[in-house]
Design an enzyme around this catalytic site. Structure first.
Site, PDB file in Angstrom:
ATOM      1  N   HIS A  88     -86.506 -41.106 -11.464  1.00 32.95           N
ATOM      2  CA  HIS A  88     -86.554 -42.279 -12.337  1.00 32.95           C
ATOM      3  C   HIS A  88     -85.319 -42.273 -13.244  1.00 32.95           C
ATOM      4  CE1 HIS A  88     -91.031 -43.108 -12.002  1.00 32.95           C
ATOM      5  NE2 HIS A  88     -91.002 -41.855 -11.580  1.00 32.95           N
ATOM      6  N   HIS A 122     -88.341 -38.803  -5.546  1.00 32.24           N
ATOM      7  CA  HIS A 122     -87.634 -39.896  -6.232  1.00 32.24           C
ATOM      8  C   HIS A 122     -87.292 -39.468  -7.652  1.00 32.24           C
ATOM      9  CE1 HIS A 122     -91.960 -40.421  -6.944  1.00 32.24           C
ATOM     10  NE2 HIS A 122     -91.645 -40.942  -8.122  1.00 32.24           N
TER      11      HIS A 122
HETATM   12  P1  AMP Z   1     -94.207 -41.200  -9.924  1.00 35.73           P
HETATM   13  O1  AMP Z   1     -95.401 -41.282 -10.843  1.00 35.73           O
HETATM   14  O2  AMP Z   1     -93.106 -40.340 -10.466  1.00 35.73           O
HETATM   15  O3  AMP Z   1     -94.604 -40.845  -8.511  1.00 35.73           O
HETATM   16  O4  AMP Z   1     -93.612 -42.681  -9.911  1.00 35.73           O
HETATM   17  C1  AMP Z   1     -93.802 -43.598  -8.893  1.00 35.73           C
HETATM   18  C2  AMP Z   1     -93.202 -44.888  -9.377  1.00 35.73           C
HETATM   19  O5  AMP Z   1     -93.042 -45.743  -8.256  1.00 35.73           O
HETATM   20  C3  AMP Z   1     -94.068 -45.653 -10.394  1.00 35.73           C
HETATM   21  O6  AMP Z   1     -93.343 -45.834 -11.593  1.00 35.73           O
HETATM   22  C4  AMP Z   1     -94.355 -46.973  -9.687  1.00 35.73           C
HETATM   23  O7  AMP Z   1     -94.335 -48.065 -10.579  1.00 35.73           O
HETATM   24  C5  AMP Z   1     -93.222 -47.060  -8.691  1.00 35.73           C
HETATM   25  N1  AMP Z   1     -93.517 -47.871  -7.510  1.00 35.73           N
HETATM   26  C6  AMP Z   1     -94.620 -47.823  -6.742  1.00 35.73           C
HETATM   27  N2  AMP Z   1     -94.529 -48.722  -5.735  1.00 35.73           N
HETATM   28  C7  AMP Z   1     -93.327 -49.340  -5.877  1.00 35.73           C
HETATM   29  C8  AMP Z   1     -92.638 -50.356  -5.163  1.00 35.73           C
HETATM   30  N3  AMP Z   1     -93.178 -50.938  -4.075  1.00 35.73           N
HETATM   31  N4  AMP Z   1     -91.419 -50.736  -5.577  1.00 35.73           N
HETATM   32  C9  AMP Z   1     -90.875 -50.150  -6.671  1.00 35.73           C
HETATM   33  N5  AMP Z   1     -91.452 -49.192  -7.395  1.00 35.73           N
HETATM   34  C10 AMP Z   1     -92.672 -48.782  -7.013  1.00 35.73           C
END
Ligand code: AMP
Length: 132
Positions: free
Chosen positions: A99, A97
């Site tokens: 951001h 993913h």
């Molecule tokens: P990372 O640390 O780069 O893996 O970021 C994962 C991101 O996914 C975090 O910022 C979380 O807040 C976000 N996240 C986790 N679960 C969900 C969800 N169900 N819907 C939207 N964002 C999410």
């Protein structure tokens, strides 16, 4: 199954802001700034490093378009475009993913700190890394 696969499958809801045949974009549920968005491929890849190149390029095109649009629509002053690959780099969800973090000031909730490490031999590293 990871949480982003569940979102893609429609098993859990999301704040969807964009979708096409390859990817889905939705608001991060723990936003660090107004408009913090997550862009994911619908197909499962663990992270950027193992993502199929065509899918990766598609995602990055979408990210650029959305990031530009978000900055304009939200009147942001800039944005961070970030992907964390593997746990050591801060990845918490094992599904590739990106951001998009619109930025308004240095008081937004995103911190990227570059702390210079002493003693790294740049000539040696350059020789190891140079791609012929
Ligand atoms: P990372 O640390 O780069 O893996 O970021 C994962 C991101 O996914 C975090 O910022 C979380 O807040 C976000 N996240 C986790 N679960 C969900 C969800 N169900 N819907 C939207 N964002 C999410």
């Amino acid at each position: 199954m990871d949480v982003f696969c569940k979102i893609v499958n429609g098993d859990i809801p999301c704040y969807k802001v964009y979708e096409d045949e390859v990817c889905l974009a939705f608001l991060d549920v723990n936003p660090v700034s107004k408009g913090h968005t997550i862009v994911v491929p619908k197909q499962h890849f663990e992270e950027a490093l193992d993502c199929d190149m065509e899918v990766y390029l598609h995602i990055m095109k979408v990210v650029k378009t959305l990031a530009t649009t978000w900055v304009n629509k939200l009147d942001a002053k800039g944005c961070n475009i970030v992907t964390n690959a593997k746990e050591v780099a801060g990845q918490t969800v094992p599904h590739f993913h990106v951001h998009i973090i619109p930025r308004y000031s240095d008081e937004d909730g995103y911190r990227a700190e570059y702390v210079k490490q002493e003693g790294l031999d740049l000539v040696e590293i350059m020789h190891v890394l140079t791609v012929e």
